[in-house]
Scaffold this motif. Structure first.
Motif, short mmCIF file in Angstrom:
data_model
loop_
_atom_site.label_atom_id
_atom_site.label_comp_id
_atom_site.label_asym_id
_atom_site.label_seq_id
_atom_site.Cartn_x
_atom_site.Cartn_y
_atom_site.Cartn_z
N ASP A 74 31.41 33.98 39.87
CA ASP A 74 32.50 33.06 39.52
C ASP A 74 32.65 31.97 40.57
O ASP A 74 32.87 30.80 40.25
N VAL A 77 30.00 29.33 40.02
CA VAL A 77 30.36 28.42 38.92
C VAL A 77 31.46 27.46 39.38
O VAL A 77 31.43 26.27 39.06
N ASN A 78 32.40 27.95 40.16
CA ASN A 78 33.49 27.10 40.64
C ASN A 78 32.98 25.99 41.57
O ASN A 78 33.54 24.89 41.59
N PRO A 81 30.68 23.60 38.27
CA PRO A 81 30.80 24.11 36.91
C PRO A 81 29.82 23.49 35.91
O PRO A 81 29.64 24.01 34.82
N ASP A 82 29.16 22.40 36.30
CA ASP A 82 28.21 21.76 35.40
C ASP A 82 26.76 22.16 35.65
O ASP A 82 25.86 21.64 35.00
N ARG A 87 25.48 28.56 35.05
CA ARG A 87 26.20 28.97 33.84
C ARG A 87 25.37 29.94 33.01
O ARG A 87 25.87 30.90 32.45
N ASP A 111 30.66 30.51 28.54
CA ASP A 111 29.45 29.93 29.11
C ASP A 111 28.42 29.59 28.04
O ASP A 111 27.78 28.53 28.09
N TYR A 114 29.52 26.46 26.36
CA TYR A 114 29.27 25.32 27.25
C TYR A 114 27.80 24.92 27.20
O TYR A 114 27.47 23.73 27.08
#
Length: 179
Positions: A74, A77-78, A81-82, A87, A111, A114
């Motif tokens: 996590d 990803v933080n 996030p792109d 992801r 995810d 996304y």
């Protein structure tokens, strides 16, 4: 070069045995210690921790290792996030974990959605086979949460052969869950 070698080790760990998983974990643990803020190295390390958790000697060890892996993933990803690869790794890590214990299927769904959205914006980010696999696995995640309308919506986007494969998979899962 580190990530190329590491991604090959990770692929072997996913398909391999305990020794392959241990080798990948050792590789990414060292890479993570050298660069703990690199989101992709962190994600690979977290996924390797999860894979090794299946070999834990007891439930406390399994749970502690998996919770650490979830937190690291996590955080990766933080950081960005792109990042498609991060992801992707988190989606599949989340899908592999048992929902009844870790409650990560919703994360996998987010995810996957996304990744699909990004592919629809730019279909060069991965190949069409990966796109279909993500659709298939999104349907599995929705089925796990008993979101049948969403499952049906996803299945309409898959070729007939993939829909048939999904139906067979669902039947096997249903039979397995009744044991």
């Amino acid at each position: 070069a580190v990530l190329k070698d590491g991604s090959e080790l990770h692929a072997r760990a996913l398909a391999g045995n305990k020794q392959d998983r241990l080798q990948a974990l050792e590789f990414f643990a060292e890479a993570y210690q050298m660069n703990p803020t690199h989101q992709l190295i962190t994600a690979y390390y977290a996924d390797c921790l999860t894979l090794m958790g299946f070999y834990a000697k007891n439930l406390n060890e399994l749970f502690a290792s998996t919770m650490k892996a979830i937190k690291l993933m996590d955080n990766a990803v933080n950081i960005d996030p792109d990042d498609i690869q991060v992801r992707f790794l988190r989606a599949y890590q989340s899908l592999r974990l048992p929902e009844a214990v870790f409650h990560r299927t919703g994360t996998a769904i987010g995810d996957f959605r996304y990744l699909l959205q990004r592919y629809e914006q730019d279909n060069s980010i991965f190949n069409p086979e990966t796109y279909r696999q993500i659709l298939f696995d999104l349907a599995i995640a929705y089925r796990r949460l008993e979101m049948d309308t969403a499952v049906e919506e996803i299945l309409t986007q898959l070729p007939a052969s993939e829909r048939d494969k999904f139906i067979q998979y669902s039947r096997l899962q249903y039979s397995f869950n009744r044991l």
